[in-house]
Each structure stands twice: as C-alpha cells, then as structure tokens.
Design an enzyme around this catalytic site. Structure first.
Site, short mmCIF file in Angstrom:
data_model
loop_
_atom_site.label_atom_id
_atom_site.label_comp_id
_atom_site.label_asym_id
_atom_site.label_seq_id
_atom_site.Cartn_x
_atom_site.Cartn_y
_atom_site.Cartn_z
N CYS A 31 -30.83 -93.07 -40.03
CA CYS A 31 -32.26 -92.59 -40.52
C CYS A 31 -33.27 -93.26 -39.93
O CYS A 31 -34.24 -92.62 -39.39
CB CYS A 31 -32.18 -92.92 -41.86
SG CYS A 31 -30.72 -92.28 -42.82
N1 SAJ Z 1 -32.58 -103.89 -40.91
C1 SAJ Z 1 -33.25 -104.81 -40.39
N2 SAJ Z 1 -34.26 -105.78 -41.21
C2 SAJ Z 1 -34.26 -105.10 -42.72
C3 SAJ Z 1 -33.77 -104.12 -42.97
C4 SAJ Z 1 -32.82 -103.38 -42.16
O1 SAJ Z 1 -33.23 -105.30 -39.30
O2 SAJ Z 1 -35.17 -105.93 -43.02
C5 SAJ Z 1 -31.99 -103.02 -39.78
C6 SAJ Z 1 -30.54 -102.64 -40.25
O3 SAJ Z 1 -29.60 -104.02 -39.98
C7 SAJ Z 1 -29.98 -101.47 -39.78
C8 SAJ Z 1 -31.54 -100.68 -39.99
O4 SAJ Z 1 -32.58 -101.64 -39.75
O5 SAJ Z 1 -29.57 -101.76 -38.39
C9 SAJ Z 1 -31.27 -99.80 -40.89
O6 SAJ Z 1 -31.10 -100.27 -41.94
P1 SAJ Z 1 -31.29 -99.78 -43.47
O7 SAJ Z 1 -31.28 -100.90 -44.53
O8 SAJ Z 1 -32.62 -99.06 -43.64
O9 SAJ Z 1 -30.33 -98.75 -44.00
P2 SAJ Z 1 -29.80 -97.18 -43.53
O10 SAJ Z 1 -30.00 -96.94 -42.17
O11 SAJ Z 1 -28.47 -97.10 -44.12
O12 SAJ Z 1 -31.15 -96.79 -44.37
C10 SAJ Z 1 -30.76 -95.81 -45.67
C11 SAJ Z 1 -31.92 -95.16 -45.66
N3 SAJ Z 1 -31.29 -94.00 -46.63
C12 SAJ Z 1 -31.97 -92.75 -46.49
O13 SAJ Z 1 -32.26 -92.44 -45.50
C13 SAJ Z 1 -31.62 -91.64 -47.70
C14 SAJ Z 1 -33.16 -95.64 -46.27
O14 SAJ Z 1 -34.05 -94.79 -46.75
C15 SAJ Z 1 -32.96 -96.57 -47.40
O15 SAJ Z 1 -33.99 -97.24 -47.65
C16 SAJ Z 1 -31.89 -97.70 -46.76
O16 SAJ Z 1 -30.56 -96.99 -46.35
C17 SAJ Z 1 -31.69 -98.70 -47.77
O17 SAJ Z 1 -32.38 -99.21 -48.49
O18 SAJ Z 1 -30.68 -99.42 -47.64
#
Ligand code: SAJ
Length: 439
Positions: free
Chosen positions: A276
């Site tokens: 995403c």
């Molecule tokens: N990440 C960082 N630093 C952060 C947060 C995340 O480096 O502070 C990295 C993570 O390690 C990962 C990537 O970013 O590699 C994405 O992480 P994510 O926490 O955003 O998780 P996702 O990709 O599973 O995003 C999903 C998304 N859900 C949908 O699109 C329906 C996002 O909208 C959500 O906000 C997110 O989950 C969530 O909150 O966990």
C-alpha cells in the site's frame, strides 16, 4: 423511491440479498466471511482455482480470519467460491477487491480492476449494486467502471448502483479488523451511496461514513496512505540529518511524542515496504499529471524512502571500516526480511534490496527470518537460514536488523555478535550498547 432501490434495501434488510465478492485475498476473503456470518448467501469469485478450492474445502489461508469462521460459513452453506462469473446473474450486490499494483514504470496497473469489471459486466443485471474497494486513482469508478457496466445498455442510477468504498485492511492488526474498521462510501448519485452504505451497515460495526462521490472516496484513501508515506519519508530524512549531527533520532522522536497534540510519531527504517504505502501515492502522482500538476512532495518522499536501502548499506560499510574490514568478503547476517514486524509478507520489503546491494558489494550475505524461509526477488530465489544458531551470530562480521520481529532474542544477538546495525531500534531494551550501531 425507485423500485430497484426499495427492492435492494428490502433484500439488505431481510438479508435475502445474494452478495458476491470478487478477489479472495487479504481484503476479499475476510469481507466474504463477514457477509456470510451476517447471514447473507455469499459467493466468492476468484480466477485462482487453488483459492476457490481452498474456500470450498473450508481451508482458511488468511491470517486475519480467526478460528473456524470460514469453515463454519462454508459448512452452513452460506459461503461458496467459484471462478465462473455466470453466477453474477444470481448476485444482488458485488464488491470488487482485486490488487492494484504498479507496473515496472511505476505506473498504475489497473488491469485486474478492468478485467474483473468486464467479467461482472458480462452478467450484470438490473437491480444490482456494484462497489469497487481496490485502492486506485480518483476517477476510476466513474471513468473506467461505469462505461464498462453500461456497455450492455443498462444505465447506472436507473438500472444498477455503483460506488467506491476503500478497503482499510491492515494485515496482522490485532485491534482493527474488517468488522470494526470504519468504512467510507461514495456512490454515483445519492441512491448509489445510500444503498451501498446500507449494505455495509448491515454487516460492519465500525460505522459507515458517506461522501458525495466515488472520487472523494478514492481520494481519501490515497490521502490516508500518502500521509503515511510522506511522514515516514520525513522520519527517514531526520534520521540521516541526526546521524550527521551525532544526535540520536530515536530519542528525538520519543521527546517529540510528549507533545499531546499536533504530532504523530513515525519512525525511520531501512525503507518502505508493503503493498500500500510505497505504491498508493504513485496512483495519485500519476493522475495529477493529467491535471498538469507535479506532486513534488510525493516524489521527494519516494526518493528518500527508496534511497534508504542504499543508505543502510553505506552505514554498514562504515561500521566494518571502523573494524578495518571491507564489505567485500565480509560475513553479513540480515535479520528479518518481512516488510514489517511479525508478519510473513515481504512484498516491496526494503530488506530484499539491502540483500541485493550487499551481494553486489561482494559480501558473504545470509538472512534469517522465521516467517520467510525463502523469497523470490527480481527473478532470483533467496533461501534463508533454517534456524538462527549462536555460530551464525558469532561468525558474522556485522548483523543488520531489518525487521523488528518480536520473537528475536535481542540480548542474545547483542551478546554473541561482533557488530549489530539496528535499523529499527529493535534493541532499545538491550543494556550493553557497546557493539550496537543505530540508524
Ligand atoms: N514504516 C516505517 N516507519 C513507520 C511506519 C511504517 O518505516 O513509522 C514502514 C513499515 O516498516 C513498512 C511500511 O512502512 O515497511 C508500511 O508500513 P505500514 O505500517 O504503513 O503498514 P502497511 O503497509 O501494512 O499499511 C497498512 C495500510 N492499510 C491500508 O492501506 C488499508 C495503511 O493504510 C495503514 O495505516 C497501515 O496498514 C497501518 O496503520 O498499520
């Protein structure tokens, strides 16, 4: 009230509506189970026979679906799966939940959305409501789906309803699941919005928020994920600046978090993974160009995030250099390749690029991830260590933590390793910091 609207609302009210879910992945299958659990006759559609067979056998393959909910729904005869779209003839409401990746030019690939819509359009009939859930650029529902569904002579708003409602599934999230996550719905015309909202309200418990058009709903989902992408980019840039200044960025973020308003913490890392956050903003960037607007912030954040694997390898080389070792020939152990902690998904994971860059530098590189014994990346299969042994930690010239899996024994990693480069601050509770380098 038009008769198709009252008929549909009636079928939603007494749960006699037949619901179709196209795409039985991490979004579609949990949604299908929720509709079945709510009492609807639910038909799952997927082009992959193995998914169809698994569902019909009651075999669950999605981590977020707990216990026997899938099996129970199938055994109760409320959930079946098929690859035959002719069953759309029996369906009153259909949600399309198929992938929207980027192609190799970083352009939106909506071939799955187009293909699914064409399959539905072959059998679309009066009295249906069709909802797209896949994350996409603003305008997709109105510009792409509507003409395909009207091609056979039916008219949107008169014969069928059409809306967009972004999926908000966060794989592995223990608190927010399909059932209790608020849902945004935007239809073409008031009736489409009302019918689609009524359908979700009859199943979901997180509340349904209605907006005035599909484009608003498409855009709000992109805002959600672009917001994360850019704030993670900011955190990564802060990490780079703080390192140059000899300041601990993790301590800076903890301090900033004490502000009770106007600040949300994001953390630096080895880059941006998942299906995403790295991709969705480029759906917006691509569409904005059609309106002669260049999304500089998104592009810059993308450059920072995609540059992090290279930065991590550079920093690891500096650590080795301090020990008078060259990266070429060094023994490097990468801990974790999943894109985020405690899941088995490595899509777009930055760790895959870090491994490739280390190999390119001639490092003797191995990885260990208890969730991912092997992965395929750029046409190559990479096999990880079957288990983590003391010997592996001791023999590595440097251990790079790429994923902060909670099952790792960080005290042991610190004790046995010569050098640890922690890109996630996963070792924050380890007392002896003598051989730990932080991103
Ligand atoms: N990440 C960082 N630093 C952060 C947060 C995340 O480096 O502070 C990295 C993570 O390690 C990962 C990537 O970013 O590699 C994405 O992480 P994510 O926490 O955003 O998780 P996702 O990709 O599973 O995003 C999903 C998304 N859900 C949908 O699109 C329906 C996002 O909208 C959500 O906000 C997110 O989950 C969530 O909150 O966990």
């Amino acid at each position: 009230m038009s008769n198709i609207k009252s008929e549909l609302l009636g079928k939603i009210k007494d749960k006699s509506a037949v619901v179709g879910i196209v795409g039985l992945g991490y979004v579609g299958l949990p949604l299908a189970v929720e509709f079945a659990k709510a009492g609807y006759r639910t038909i799952g559609f997927d082009v992959q026979a193995k998914k169809v067979d698994a569902v019909n056998a009651g075999h669950n393959y999605i981590g977020d679906i707990v216990g026997d909910t899938l099996k129970n729904a199938v055994e109760a005869g409320r959930l079946t799966a098929t690859s035959d779209f002719a069953f759309i003839r029996k369906v009153d409401a259909v949600a399309i939940c198929v992938p929207t990746p980027l192609d190799k030019y970083q352009q939106p690939d909506i071939s799955y959305v187009k293909g699914s819509t064409e399959s539905v359009a072959k059998y679309v009939h009066g009295g249906m409501v069709i909802i797209l859930e896949s994350t996409t650029y603003p305008g997709t529902t109105e510009e792409l789906l509507k003409p395909i569904l009207e091609a056979g002579g039916l008219k949107c708003g008169r014969d069928f309803y059409l809306a967009f409602s972004p999926e908000r599934v966060d794989p592995g999230n223990k608190q927010y699941k399909t059932k209790n996550t608020p849902k945004v719905v935007g239809g073409i015309g008031r009736d489409s919005t009302e019918v689609a909202a009524a359908l979700y309200r009859s199943v979901l418990a997180g509340g349904v928020f209605e907006v005035s058009s599909p484009a608003v709903a498409e855009m709000e989902k992109l805002l959600e994920n672009t917001y994360r992408n850019i704030n993670i980019g900011l955190a990564n840039e802060m990490a780079i600046i703080c390192h140059r200044m000899g300041i601990n960025v993790w301590e800076v973020i903890e301090a900033a978090k004490t502000k009770p308003y106007g600040f949300q913490a994001f953390y630096p890392g080895p880059g941006l993974g998942g299906h995403c956050i790295p991709l969705d903003p480029f759906y917006l960037a691509w569409k904005a160009r059609e309106y002669d607007y260049h999304t500089r912030l998104i592009e810059t954040s993308g450059e920072i995030n995609t540059g992090m694997p290279e930065y991590v390898v550079q920093r690891a080389m500096t650590v080795l250099n301090r020990d008078k070792k060259s990266m070429n020939g060094a023994k490097v152990l990468v801990m974790g390749v999943a894109y985020k902690a405690d899941i088995d998904d490595y899509r777009e994971s930055p760790a895959l690029n870090i491994v490739d860059l280390l190999l390119k530098q001639g490092a003797d590189t191995t990885f260990y991830d208890p969730y991912i014994p092997e992965y395929r990346h750029k046409g190559k299969t990479h096999t990880g260590a079957r288990e983590l042994t003391d010997e592996m930690l001791k023999r590595a010239d440097i251990v790079i933590i790429c994923t902060a899996h909670s099952c790792f024994d960080y005290d042991k990693i610190q004790k046995l390793s010569q050098e640890v480069f922690d890109t996630r601050n996963a070792m924050k509770d380890v007392k002896d910091r003598s051989n730990i380098e932080l991103l």
